[in-house]
Design an enzyme around this catalytic site. Structure first.
Site, PDB file in Angstrom:
ATOM      1  N   ARG A 220      -1.326  16.268 -10.357  1.00  0.00           N
ATOM      2  CA  ARG A 220      -1.214  14.747  -9.952  1.00  0.00           C
ATOM      3  C   ARG A 220      -2.051  13.979 -10.696  1.00  0.00           C
ATOM      4  O   ARG A 220      -1.559  12.951 -11.212  1.00  0.00           O
ATOM      5  CB  ARG A 220      -1.390  14.602  -8.500  1.00  0.00           C
ATOM      6  CG  ARG A 220      -0.513  15.379  -7.471  1.00  0.00           C
ATOM      7  CD  ARG A 220      -0.905  14.736  -6.077  1.00  0.00           C
ATOM      8  NE  ARG A 220      -2.103  15.271  -5.546  1.00  0.00           N
ATOM      9  CZ  ARG A 220      -2.425  16.464  -4.837  1.00  0.00           C
ATOM     10  NH1 ARG A 220      -1.264  17.199  -4.817  1.00  0.00           N
ATOM     11  NH2 ARG A 220      -3.651  16.895  -4.501  1.00  0.00           N
TER      12      ARG A 220
ATOM     13  N   GLU B 198       1.964  -5.785   3.344  1.00  0.00           N
ATOM     14  CA  GLU B 198       3.289  -5.303   3.226  1.00  0.00           C
ATOM     15  C   GLU B 198       3.937  -4.714   4.605  1.00  0.00           C
ATOM     16  O   GLU B 198       3.688  -3.575   5.016  1.00  0.00           O
ATOM     17  CB  GLU B 198       3.236  -3.838   2.307  1.00  0.00           C
ATOM     18  CG  GLU B 198       4.651  -3.060   2.016  1.00  0.00           C
ATOM     19  CD  GLU B 198       4.528  -1.877   1.009  1.00  0.00           C
ATOM     20  OE1 GLU B 198       3.372  -1.491   0.669  1.00  0.00           O
ATOM     21  OE2 GLU B 198       5.648  -1.451   0.509  1.00  0.00           O
TER      22      GLU B 198
ATOM     23  N   LYS C   8       4.025  -8.542   0.372  1.00  0.00           N
ATOM     24  CA  LYS C   8       4.848  -7.514  -0.393  1.00  0.00           C
ATOM     25  C   LYS C   8       5.989  -7.134   0.648  1.00  0.00           C
ATOM     26  O   LYS C   8       5.987  -6.323   1.405  1.00  0.00           O
ATOM     27  CB  LYS C   8       4.112  -6.279  -0.732  1.00  0.00           C
ATOM     28  CG  LYS C   8       4.839  -5.272  -1.412  1.00  0.00           C
ATOM     29  CD  LYS C   8       3.920  -4.064  -1.995  1.00  0.00           C
ATOM     30  CE  LYS C   8       4.813  -3.014  -2.382  1.00  0.00           C
ATOM     31  NZ  LYS C   8       4.002  -1.953  -3.394  1.00  0.00           N
TER      32      LYS C   8
ATOM     33  N   SER D 272      10.155  -1.935  -3.932  1.00  0.00           N
ATOM     34  CA  SER D 272      11.736  -1.526  -4.372  1.00  0.00           C
ATOM     35  C   SER D 272      12.488  -0.597  -3.272  1.00  0.00           C
ATOM     36  O   SER D 272      13.724  -0.959  -3.093  1.00  0.00           O
ATOM     37  CB  SER D 272      11.784  -0.887  -5.787  1.00  0.00           C
ATOM     38  OG  SER D 272      10.936   0.549  -5.591  1.00  0.00           O
TER      39      SER D 272
HETATM   40  P1  13P Z   1       8.504   1.535  -3.646  1.00  0.00           P
HETATM   41  O1  13P Z   1       8.829   0.486  -4.436  1.00  0.00           O
HETATM   42  O2  13P Z   1       8.820   2.751  -4.226  1.00  0.00           O
HETATM   43  O3  13P Z   1       9.490   1.117  -2.347  1.00  0.00           O
HETATM   44  O4  13P Z   1       7.046   1.582  -2.947  1.00  0.00           O
HETATM   45  C1  13P Z   1       6.635   0.728  -2.032  1.00  0.00           C
HETATM   46  C2  13P Z   1       5.258   0.624  -1.985  1.00  0.00           C
HETATM   47  O5  13P Z   1       4.560   0.361  -0.973  1.00  0.00           O
HETATM   48  C3  13P Z   1       4.461   1.265  -3.022  1.00  0.00           C
HETATM   49  O6  13P Z   1       3.095   0.786  -2.858  1.00  0.00           O
END
Ligand code: 13P
Length: 358
Positions: free
Chosen positions: A45, A176, A218, A260
């Site tokens: 990682r 988010e 987000k 995403s």
């Molecule tokens: P993704 O863009 O893969 O959906 O990731 C979302 C996320 O919260 C990463 O911090």
């Protein structure tokens, strides 16, 4: 609120750049590695994250990188902390501070994000280490009879309490709330639910006295469920997304940086581009990106745990970062992809990986 918070939030969206999310928890990172037969341990990682943070030119497209608790403590092979390596190329370090989405009691199929206990102390430590923003993700599943009001309200309340603690600690909260793509729901249902979720989140942020000028939202883009028979075109997604956000997101918020969510990298760029082409001149906030999978996936598939693949993986990562920066300007075109090999195949592969992020 200190001017420093406002300045950080503005820097995060300045110059058509966006965030690179590299904050996969160990279980999520291991799951991604397992798909490509990459060993799942701390050193691998670390090596993967070193490949990312040392990508040449990354700071030209990326304003901030979201790290995970293990990652923020790691170093490159030559002993430079990842935090310093990022700051040296003008990238602001950030940190994921939630401790994951857990099953909700009394609400089958729904999740509540945890991590508020001891958060004040953890935020103080992360600030000390150099982080200047933080992230907390709430997940809202869509299905028969869900989401419930109880799930939306509990998650919105936790997001607002986290955001207030972040601002107290001098960190910009990246708020988010993710309405998931899994399911057969329509684009219209995604819009209705996302509007409800965002209105609830902003009402809670107001109750907890969070200053909108010093936060980043987000959200998910407005998308039909992955198994919905009707899959709208890029322009329709762009229009639905911007309409929903215009209704629910106050103008004082400096930036909206999308997750995403399992879209293919190319589609995520095309949709962000369409929003900026069609609506940018009328929007009160910047529309940007904070992608994990849609930036990292092609690079991970090339890297596969091998040192010899690092330069090619870094080129793929930089390419996605550049595509998304172009999308912020409304200058992304499919032609930008043509010099990249196997692009079409990757799009299909990435859809297969549409799962959850934690
Ligand atoms: P993704 O863009 O893969 O959906 O990731 C979302 C996320 O919260 C990463 O911090």
């Amino acid at each position: 609120m200190t001017q420093a918070l406002i300045d950080t939030a503005r820097r995060m969206v300045a110059d058509h750049k966006g965030l690179l999310a590299m904050d996969e928890s160990n279980p999520t990172c291991n799951k991604r590695f397992a798909q490509w037969g990459i060993p799942q341990n701390e050193e691998t990682r670390r090596a993967y994250r070193e490949m990312i943070v040392t990508t040449p030119g990354l700071g030209e497209s990326i304003s901030g990188a979201i790290l995970y608790d293990e990652t923020i403590r790691q170093k490159t092979e030559d002993g430079t902390s990842f935090v310093k390596a990022l700051i040296d190329v003008g990238i602001i370090p950030g940190i994921k501070v939630d401790t994951g989405a857990k099953d909700m009691a009394g609400q089958p199929g729904e999740k509540i994000t945890e991590g508020l206990d001891g958060l004040r102390e953890r935020l103080a430590e992360y600030f000390q280490m150099g982080a200047r923003f933080a992230k907390w993700r709430a997940v809202i599943a869509v299905g028969n009879g869900i989401p419930s009001r109880g799930c939306i309200e509990a998650n919105a309340n936790a997001l607002a309490r986290y955001a207030a603690l972040c601002q107290e600690a001098g960190l910009v909260p990246v708020v988010e709330p993710e309405v998931l793509m899994a399911g057969d729901h329509t684009l219209e249902r995604c819009c209705e639910l996302t509007e409800e979720v965002l209105r609830t989140v902003f009402s809670q942020l107001y109750c907890q006295r969070v200053k909108l000028e010093g936060l980043i939202l987000k959200p998910n883009m407005m998308l039909p469920g992955l198994s919905c028979p009707s899959q709208e075109a890029v322009d329709e997604v762009a229009e639905a997304t911007v309409s929903c956000l215009m209704r629910a997101v106050p103008a004082a918020v400096p930036g909206i940086m999308f997750l995403s969510g399992g879209q293919s990298p190319e589609l995520a760029s095309a949709r962000l581009n369409a929003m900026n082409v069609r609506f940018k001149s009328r929007l009160p906030w910047a529309l940007a990106f904070s992608f994990a999978r849609a930036i990292q996936q092609p690079a991970l598939e090339i890297w596969r745990g091998k040192q010899a693949n690092v330069p090619a993986a870094q080129r793929a990562l930089d390419h996605r970062a550049k595509c998304n920066r172009a999308a912020r300007r409304g200058e992304y075109t499919v032609a930008m992809e043509s010099d990249q090999q196997e692009t079409a195949l990757r799009g299909v592969a990435s859809l297969k990986h549409a799962g959850s992020f934690s």
